[in-house]
Design a protein around this motif. Structure first.
Motif, PDB file in Angstrom:
ATOM      1  N   ILE A 109     -42.703  -9.518 -10.893  1.00 59.43           N
ATOM      2  CA  ILE A 109     -43.410  -8.316 -10.453  1.00 59.43           C
ATOM      3  C   ILE A 109     -42.363  -7.216 -10.291  1.00 59.43           C
ATOM      4  N   VAL A 110     -42.376  -6.254 -11.222  1.00 52.59           N
ATOM      5  CA  VAL A 110     -41.343  -5.209 -11.267  1.00 52.59           C
ATOM      6  C   VAL A 110     -41.725  -4.076 -10.322  1.00 52.59           C
ATOM      7  N   GLU A 111     -40.746  -3.648  -9.506  1.00 54.34           N
ATOM      8  CA  GLU A 111     -40.953  -2.536  -8.592  1.00 54.34           C
ATOM      9  C   GLU A 111     -40.187  -1.273  -9.010  1.00 54.34           C
ATOM     10  N   HIS A 112     -39.124  -1.464  -9.787  1.00 57.00           N
ATOM     11  CA  HIS A 112     -38.338  -0.311 -10.255  1.00 57.00           C
ATOM     12  C   HIS A 112     -37.748  -0.654 -11.611  1.00 57.00           C
ATOM     13  N   MET A 113     -37.691   0.343 -12.511  1.00 55.39           N
ATOM     14  CA  MET A 113     -37.184   0.105 -13.863  1.00 55.39           C
ATOM     15  C   MET A 113     -36.346   1.303 -14.299  1.00 55.39           C
ATOM     16  N   GLU A 114     -35.245   1.005 -15.016  1.00 58.40           N
ATOM     17  CA  GLU A 114     -34.421   2.057 -15.599  1.00 58.40           C
ATOM     18  C   GLU A 114     -33.727   1.519 -16.835  1.00 58.40           C
ATOM     19  N   ALA A 115     -33.268   2.410 -17.683  1.00 58.51           N
ATOM     20  CA  ALA A 115     -32.547   2.004 -18.886  1.00 58.51           C
ATOM     21  C   ALA A 115     -31.246   1.308 -18.507  1.00 58.51           C
TER      22      ALA A 115
END
Length: 465
Positions: A109-115
């Motif tokens: 369960i992803v809460e934050h994403m960045e390259a």
């Protein structure tokens, strides 16, 4: 011996307490164990199978060269995500582990994403560099020369960083008469370039220095990124004051270096450019201040992790998790229904196309078209036969006319003969004539009128018998 071992094994099993789980209860307990054991993790991988249904949630897989894991990012988290996921992209996520109970699949369960990594930053750096170069921001024609006599030097950098210490130390040693004005600003972080722009504009408004030094000490590409922001580059280009860019070490090059009037390899080199020649170098790094900053940051990080752990425990008890599970189930069924509808629609379209082909094959238009073609062919044949018949009749008529003409009295007249008439009757015998009678003789080119003076019958042959 084998029988004894079998009996012992049976007795051992009979003493073990038996607890029968339902599948749903087993998945629920496994989910609780995973969510408590992996409350917060950092994970990097490649995005694949990305799906964004109408609910607003994101579903995808994270994989590397050996394995993959399913992932979901709820709408409440992804609406604030500045990064748009695409298949094949490398990302770093902050997530927790959970279980999708209806299938027993564990998922992230992803809460934050960045390259992920410096690769993306390098691409952005190269793209911006090409863009500004094409606009002429790097052209030498726009570079302002340094003043011949410098009395005041402005420094835009961190008030507590090593760079300002290096610059002040060198200026104090090489040119203590110079007046230095420091415009303190953040030199690292997401919003650092806004502070740098603010201080740059403030220095231009006050117009109290002869030259500006803007920079900081070395670091990674991420640490120096605020000096690669387009807004800062345009602010440097628009400055009325001469600017020396002194960012990082000699090997570091930023967009600010290209737009500034002069680039210095290091902050120390920038100080040497604006000061007179001296040979003394001193260490400007404040070790105790660095240690204090490091300890403070470590303590703050510890407090943040504690807060995150408590927040995670609170989140596990929140009914929103069950709602998210049900929402994911609805999304899955919705996608299955959509695929089934598309398959059914494709099947019906195929059947309709087949029926249309059959109908077109039996349609009267085809038969009428064929009949018209047959009628056209017969009409063409009839016209050809009529033409041939007419030509044959005309040829025969011409032949008969030629034949008739050959026996025509007129033709006879044309050969020198004549026709003699009396009372418009052709004279065939002298017995029709009398002396003194008027006769008409028709020649080829006209008629003559004569009066008979003598009639001489032809002598009859004597009968020898």
């Amino acid at each position: 011996m084998a029988l004894g071992e079998t009996k012992l094994s049976y007795q051992s099993r009979s003493t073990i307490p038996q607890h029968v789980y339902t599948v749903s209860k087993l998945n629920k307990e496994i989910r609780a164990i995973l969510e408590q054991g992996f409350a917060q993790i950092q994970l990097t991988g490649e995005i694949s199978n990305f799906v964004a249904p109408a609910s607003g949630h994101w579903y995808f897989s994270l994989k590397d060269e050996k394995a993959q894991v399913k992932a979901a990012m709820w709408r409440g988290n992804n609406r604030n995500c500045s990064y748009k996921p695409v298949n094949g992209a490398q990302v770093t996520v902050r997530a927790r582990i959970s279980v999708y109970e209806p299938r027993g699949d564990y998922q992230v369960i992803v809460e934050h994403m960045e390259a992920a990594g410096e690769g993306l930053l390098k691409q952005q750096y190269d793209a911006l560099k090409l863009k500004l170069a094409a606009e002429g921001l790097f052209g030498s024609a726009h570079k302002k020369p340094l003043p011949t006599h410098i009395n005041k030097v402005g420094i835009i950098t961190s008030a507590t960083g090593a760079a300002v210490k290096d610059i002040l130390s060198i200026l104090q040693r090489r040119a203590p008469q110079l007046e230095v004005i420091i415009y303190p600003a953040q030199v690292q972080g997401k919003d650092a370039h806004f502070q740098l722009i603010e201080k740059l504009q403030l220095a231009n408004q006050r117009n109290e220095v002869d030259v500006l030094i803007i920079g900081r000490g070395g670091g990674s590409l991420e640490d120096l990124w605020c000096f690669n922001e387009e807004l800062l580059a345009r602010a440097i280009f628009a400055s009325n004051l001469p600017i020396i860019s002194a960012v990082g070490h000699e090997i570091d090059t930023t967009i600010s270096d290209y737009t500034a009037d002069l680039r210095a390899a290091t902050p120390s080199a920038a100080a040497e450019l604006v000061s007179s020649e001296q040979d003394v170098l001193i260490d400007l790094i404040a070790n105790k201040k660095r240690q204090l900053t490091k300890a403070t940051n470590h303590h703050i990080q510890h407090i943040k992790q504690r807060i995150q752990a408590l927040t995670q425990r609170l989140r596990l008890q929140h009914p929103k998790n069950q709602l998210m599970q049900q929402s994911q189930r609805i999304d899955e069924l919705s996608l299955r229904l959509h695929r089934a509808f598309e398959q059914r629609h494709h099947l019906l379209q195929s059947r309709m196309s087949l029926l249309e082909q059959k109908l077109n094959h039996q349609h009267p238009d085809g038969r009428i078209k064929n009949a018209k073609q047959r009628l056209n062919q017969l009409t063409l044949q009839l016209n050809q036969q009529h033409k041939q018949h007419t030509e044959a009749r005309q040829n025969k008529l011409a032949f008969l006319a030629a034949t008739l003409n050959s026996v025509s009295p007129l033709s006879v007249l044309a050969r020198g003969y004549s026709i003699t008439k009396t009372n418009n009757k052709v004279i065939k015998s002298v017995s029709q004539l009398q002396e003194g009678q008027i006769i008409q003789t028709q020649l080829n080119d006209g008629e003559i009128s004569s009066q008979i003076t003598q009639v001489m019958p032809k002598a009859q042959p004597k009968d020898i018998g």
